[in-house]
Design a protein around this motif. Sequence first.
Motif, PDB file in Angstrom:
ATOM      1  N   ASP A   1      -2.730   3.100   6.754  1.00 21.44           N
ATOM      2  CA  ASP A   1      -3.668   2.123   7.485  1.00 21.44           C
ATOM      3  C   ASP A   1      -4.003   2.403   8.818  1.00 21.44           C
ATOM      4  OD1 ASP A   1      -3.599   0.604   5.053  1.00 21.44           O
ATOM      5  OD2 ASP A   1      -1.993  -0.351   5.909  1.00 21.44           O
TER       6      ASP A   1
ATOM      7  N   GLY B   1     -16.140  -1.249  -2.326  1.00 24.49           N
ATOM      8  CA  GLY B   1     -14.903  -0.607  -2.977  1.00 24.49           C
ATOM      9  C   GLY B   1     -13.871  -1.766  -3.359  1.00 24.49           C
ATOM     10  N   MET B   2     -12.630  -1.683  -2.543  1.00 28.85           N
ATOM     11  CA  MET B   2     -11.681  -2.463  -2.805  1.00 28.85           C
ATOM     12  C   MET B   2     -11.759  -3.588  -1.888  1.00 28.85           C
ATOM     13  SD  MET B   2      -8.806   0.795  -3.215  1.00 28.85           S
ATOM     14  CE  MET B   2      -7.421  -0.315  -3.542  1.00 28.85           C
TER      15      MET B   2
ATOM     16  N   SER C   1      -8.593   0.211   8.114  1.00 29.02           N
ATOM     17  CA  SER C   1      -8.928   0.683   6.779  1.00 29.02           C
ATOM     18  C   SER C   1      -7.958   1.804   6.385  1.00 29.02           C
ATOM     19  CB  SER C   1     -10.138   1.394   7.093  1.00 29.02           C
ATOM     20  OG  SER C   1     -10.717   1.905   5.669  1.00 29.02           O
ATOM     21  N   ASN C   2      -7.764   2.008   5.007  1.00 34.07           N
ATOM     22  CA  ASN C   2      -6.792   3.153   4.546  1.00 34.07           C
ATOM     23  C   ASN C   2      -7.988   4.175   3.962  1.00 34.07           C
ATOM     24  OD1 ASN C   2      -7.865   1.955   2.426  1.00 34.07           O
ATOM     25  ND2 ASN C   2      -5.693   1.796   1.321  1.00 34.07           N
ATOM     26  N   ARG C   3      -8.979   4.327   4.501  1.00 33.13           N
ATOM     27  CA  ARG C   3     -10.097   5.233   4.217  1.00 33.13           C
ATOM     28  C   ARG C   3      -9.608   6.570   4.271  1.00 33.13           C
ATOM     29  NH1 ARG C   3     -15.033   3.350   7.617  1.00 33.13           N
ATOM     30  NH2 ARG C   3     -14.307   1.584   6.926  1.00 33.13           N
TER      31      ARG C   3
ATOM     32  N   TRP D   1       0.834  -1.147   0.173  1.00 30.68           N
ATOM     33  CA  TRP D   1       0.151  -0.010   0.014  1.00 30.68           C
ATOM     34  C   TRP D   1       0.948   1.319  -0.056  1.00 30.68           C
ATOM     35  CZ3 TRP D   1      -2.529  -3.733   3.645  1.00 30.68           C
ATOM     36  CH2 TRP D   1      -3.763  -4.286   2.992  1.00 30.68           C
TER      37      TRP D   1
ATOM     38  N   SER E   1     -15.767   0.555   3.516  1.00 33.31           N
ATOM     39  CA  SER E   1     -15.894   1.841   2.604  1.00 33.31           C
ATOM     40  C   SER E   1     -15.491   1.653   1.250  1.00 33.31           C
ATOM     41  CB  SER E   1     -14.843   2.786   3.446  1.00 33.31           C
ATOM     42  OG  SER E   1     -13.585   2.384   3.150  1.00 33.31           O
ATOM     43  N   SER E   2     -15.235   2.636   0.422  1.00 33.65           N
ATOM     44  CA  SER E   2     -14.782   2.532  -0.803  1.00 33.65           C
ATOM     45  C   SER E   2     -13.134   2.111  -0.919  1.00 33.65           C
ATOM     46  CB  SER E   2     -15.101   4.025  -1.484  1.00 33.65           C
ATOM     47  OG  SER E   2     -14.223   4.871  -0.983  1.00 33.65           O
ATOM     48  N   LYS E   3     -12.369   2.174   0.122  1.00 34.97           N
ATOM     49  CA  LYS E   3     -11.123   1.932   0.199  1.00 34.97           C
ATOM     50  C   LYS E   3     -11.118   0.179   0.618  1.00 34.97           C
ATOM     51  CE  LYS E   3      -9.931   5.783  -1.435  1.00 34.97           C
ATOM     52  NZ  LYS E   3      -9.183   6.028  -2.563  1.00 34.97           N
ATOM     53  N   ASP E   4      -9.558   0.072   1.104  1.00 33.19           N
ATOM     54  CA  ASP E   4      -9.657  -1.247   1.665  1.00 33.19           C
ATOM     55  C   ASP E   4      -9.991  -1.426   3.026  1.00 33.19           C
ATOM     56  OD1 ASP E   4      -8.067  -2.602  -0.520  1.00 33.19           O
ATOM     57  OD2 ASP E   4      -6.543  -1.111  -0.277  1.00 33.19           O
ATOM     58  N   ASP E   5     -10.787  -2.296   3.633  1.00 34.44           N
ATOM     59  CA  ASP E   5     -11.080  -2.549   4.949  1.00 34.44           C
ATOM     60  C   ASP E   5     -10.707  -4.150   5.329  1.00 34.44           C
ATOM     61  OD1 ASP E   5     -12.725  -0.143   4.983  1.00 34.44           O
ATOM     62  OD2 ASP E   5     -13.475  -0.937   3.305  1.00 34.44           O
TER      63      ASP E   5
END
Length: 639
Positions: free
Chosen positions: A414, A358-359, A405-407, A186, A385-389
Amino acid sequence: MKLKNHMLTYVILALSFTASAQYGSQKKADNLFNKFSFVSAAKVYHHLIEKDFNAQYATRQLADSYAFMRNPDSAVVYYQKAVQQENIPIEYYYNYAQALRGIKDYKTSRTWLKRFKEAGGVIKKDKYLKDSDFITSIYNAKQQYFLADVNFNSKYSDFGAFEKDGIIYFASSKDLGVSTKHVYGWNEEPFLDVYTTGNRSDSIVNHKSKIKGDINSVYHDGPLTISKDGKTMYFSRNDFNKNVLGKDDEGVTHLNIYKATLVDGKWTNVEALGFNSNSYSTGHPALNNDDTKLYFTSDKPGGFGGSDIYYVDINADGTFGTPQNLGNIINTDKNEMFPFVNSENALFFSSDGHPGLGMLDIFGTVSDENNQIKSVINLGVPVNSSKDDFSFFMNDDGLSGFFASNRAGGVGGDDIYAYDRIPQLKIEGTITDATTNAPVPNAVVTLLDSNDNKIADLQTDENGHFEINIDRDTDYKLNTKKDNYIDDSRMVTTKGIANSVTRIKANFVLNPVAKKELPITELYPIYFDFNKYDIRRDGTAELDRIVNLMMNKYPDMVIKIESHTDSRGPSEYNDKLSKERANATYKYLIAHGVDASRITEYNGFGERKLTNDCDGTKNCTEAQHELNRRTQFIVVKME
């Protein structure tokens, strides 16, 4: 006389025990439900419905349980019952519509979606519109998780939070090092180490907080899992053991899983597991509830694509079996990783291959009665979310935990987020005597809905205390009743109560009525044969005696009649049978000269007020069952 008084006390205690047992059953069912153990929860909700204990609530929970078990046929049956209830939360209109779609009854489904919108509901145009995904639609009809602050995040990568015995373990690259390679791809950050902290509000976490022992190396370390006895740890690390860095034929170092033991407060005796390889990765270890299986992520050859989730049996001697792929219900042609197994053996994981927001999204799994995984549920916002969770963790209570998460809006790349689920709301109170301030034990507390439909009967304990689970955003009424006290009641609402509130109070102070000498112990019960309401010969003798008392000795005495059954047979049938017994008793007294105005009521209570614990969970003798097949006489007043 003393024997009769002891019997009366025993009856009251037995009734209190029965109500307490049913409350304990509901608490157990809710706990199982919160931890994705829907098959076990459904069995208990069925029992509560059969016993008519908080049945409306149990019906809604049972409908949801069947939906999450991907059983729309049964879900529709109980959603149909639920939506007929007064003051039903409107998301059940939506849930019913989704379950109808699951059985392809689209016409009726559209009708209930319309009712949901007309009641103020909002239909989200998301990805969960396929018939196969109706359970995710139902699960996310209302928000399940609420985020809480975590203060130990850094500007670097923090994830993999795992809580054990009051200690939170997590992986972090907050300690700057000489290398910047980040194995998860990431952000370029220092190597990961394992840290510990005492609580999620701790903001002072630095190099002194690193885990004690030999876990941390000069390469990536973490995340981890710990056995139930707290003595064995499994953790991820780059293929680095005994100061040797492993590499594949192309010079790439992969993840491996290692084992360590706790010795004098330090984690040591680090050893690599036998199924590791230097040509592919194995990582993200997670133990099941009894430490007999180790789940992990691997991109080993032969999977479905990307990284898959596997498990391996842990033998009694500490050796391992052959790793097994979890199959295509879990694994896709993309990446599944970060498995976690909660205290009810429900598996959670992250995936970018299942339909999501998302991801990487976090998913829960639903198993059948044979513990075979049947489906997955996207946990929805705000967990996803729309990011990585990823790196989901749930505490044993099923109501709190962590994920990463990296939201946008985090501290670093992260970040770890804490979550809480809305806890069950309880109403509780204490009933006291207005003149002495002493607690009033064995008072009857009846919980009703806003239309005076009874939900449950409770009895106060020896401290005058009562409590029961109730719904949020609902109006209720509480009635209190106790012999020799003036009845009391009040309205209670849970509307507008914050999600963080878990208990509301409803205390009562009862005023005693003027004491009179009442011949309570002179009116003994009469008993009935199994499945009959005919007055027996021994019953006629007692009834004739009561007629004589009322017409000659106590001409102003007024009574009421309460009839009961044993626990055998369906509860609906027993309700009817007990009413027939009450009616037969009433008719006998009237036919023998007692004025009808002196019998205020004659009701049947079915099997709800047993005198003993013969509730179907144990073998009882016929004599024990007979104690429950009775009519009792209660003196209301003497003049």
